[in-house]
Design a protein around this motif. Structure first.
Motif, PDB file in Angstrom:
ATOM      1  N   ALA A  22      72.560  94.217 -19.939  1.00  0.00           N
ATOM      2  CA  ALA A  22      72.462  95.601 -20.428  1.00  0.00           C
ATOM      3  C   ALA A  22      73.040  95.724 -21.833  1.00  0.00           C
ATOM      4  N   LEU A  30      77.415 102.711 -21.024  1.00  0.00           N
ATOM      5  CA  LEU A  30      77.663 101.366 -20.508  1.00  0.00           C
ATOM      6  C   LEU A  30      79.135 100.981 -20.655  1.00  0.00           C
ATOM      7  N   TYR A  87      73.501 105.168 -24.950  1.00  0.00           N
ATOM      8  CA  TYR A  87      73.426 104.194 -23.858  1.00  0.00           C
ATOM      9  C   TYR A  87      74.599 103.219 -23.928  1.00  0.00           C
ATOM     10  N   VAL A 135      71.135  96.973 -25.235  1.00  0.00           N
ATOM     11  CA  VAL A 135      71.582  97.994 -26.192  1.00  0.00           C
ATOM     12  C   VAL A 135      71.524  97.434 -27.616  1.00  0.00           C
ATOM     13  N   VAL A 190      70.939 100.560 -16.645  1.00  0.00           N
ATOM     14  CA  VAL A 190      72.204 101.294 -16.738  1.00  0.00           C
ATOM     15  C   VAL A 190      72.426 102.140 -15.483  1.00  0.00           C
ATOM     16  N   GLU A 222      70.431 107.491 -30.085  1.00  0.00           N
ATOM     17  CA  GLU A 222      70.035 107.210 -28.702  1.00  0.00           C
ATOM     18  C   GLU A 222      70.600 105.886 -28.195  1.00  0.00           C
ATOM     19  N   PRO A 223      70.434 104.779 -28.923  1.00  0.00           N
ATOM     20  CA  PRO A 223      71.013 103.529 -28.411  1.00  0.00           C
ATOM     21  C   PRO A 223      72.524 103.587 -28.274  1.00  0.00           C
ATOM     22  N   LEU A 283      65.953  99.888 -19.908  1.00  0.00           N
ATOM     23  CA  LEU A 283      67.370 100.133 -20.165  1.00  0.00           C
ATOM     24  C   LEU A 283      67.904 101.266 -19.296  1.00  0.00           C
ATOM     25  N   ILE A 284      67.109 102.310 -19.124  1.00  0.00           N
ATOM     26  CA  ILE A 284      67.534 103.447 -18.293  1.00  0.00           C
ATOM     27  C   ILE A 284      67.811 102.988 -16.861  1.00  0.00           C
TER      28      ILE A 284
END
Length: 209
Positions: A156, A181, A177, A160, A54, A173-174, A50-51
């Motif tokens: 992406a 996004l 992100y 998430v 993004v 945290e999610p 994911l990092i």
């Protein structure tokens, strides 16, 4: 021909991007990943996927907002690393967690929503990775290639959702992100609207023959 600026940039990002994988592999071999090494591996590979995904989507907005061109040189590399970590994430689940029990894997994909969206996110990344070369851009034509690669935002977003449904309780945290996004998407939409408005104004101001 002049040498490209920051020749060390791609190698540095590549080494930095692979370092967590090397450390994870070393810890796995040494047995220092804790009581549940498979879950730890799943969490880390999923997070890294994911990092990097993004980060790849941030390259164009960084150019639009700050005028930086160097992030564009990293966009493909970051996207491919995101795909690689997403693939490792799925392989860890399929091989280490499920022991390649296809029936159990298919049942999870069809009946467990967070696995469904995670698997769909990976599937959407496959054509993007396959068409990431300059040759494929020329073969498809840039407009068609660009439309296809907008699926990166869909993938992406599904990543998430997969993260949110997996953690269930602490959503901090999610959601961070997800917020990043959303900001990147807003910047791209704003730029698209600006270009459309500029084209319309040009068409109005240009006298017909």
């Amino acid at each position: 021909m002049a040498a490209p600026p920051y020749p060390w940039l791609k190698p540095a990002v590549l080494v930095g991007g692979l370092s967590p994988l090397a450390l994870l592999a070393l810890q796995f071999v040494q047995g220092t990943l804790g009581a549940n090494p498979i879950e730890r591996t799943l969490n880390q590979t999923g997070m890294l996927a994911l990092i990097f995904l993004v980060a790849s989507l941030a390259c164009t907005p960084l150019k639009l907002v700050f005028g930086w061109t160097w992030p564009l040189r990293l966009r493909k590399l970051l996207g491919l690393m995101g795909f690689a970590y997403a693939s490792l994430h799925f392989l860890t689940y399929a091989v280490l967690d499920q022991g390649l029990a296809l029936e159990a894997i298919l049942e999870d994909i069809t009946k467990r929503p967070f696995i469904t969206v995670g698997f769909l996110a990976l599937v959407l990344l496959v054509p993007l990775a396959v068409t990431s070369t300059h040759r494929m851009v020329r073969r498809m034509g840039f407009p068609a290639w660009q439309r296809l690669h907008r699926l990166a935002y869909v993938s992406a977003s599904l990543g998430v959702v997969h993260f949110v449904w997996r953690v269930k309780k602490d959503l901090t945290e999610p959601l961070v992100y997800g917020g990043v996004l959303a900001l990147l998407f807003v910047i791209r939409v704003a730029e698209s609207l600006r270009k459309r408005r500029a084209r319309a104004e040009t068409a109005v101001s240009t006298p017909s023959a």
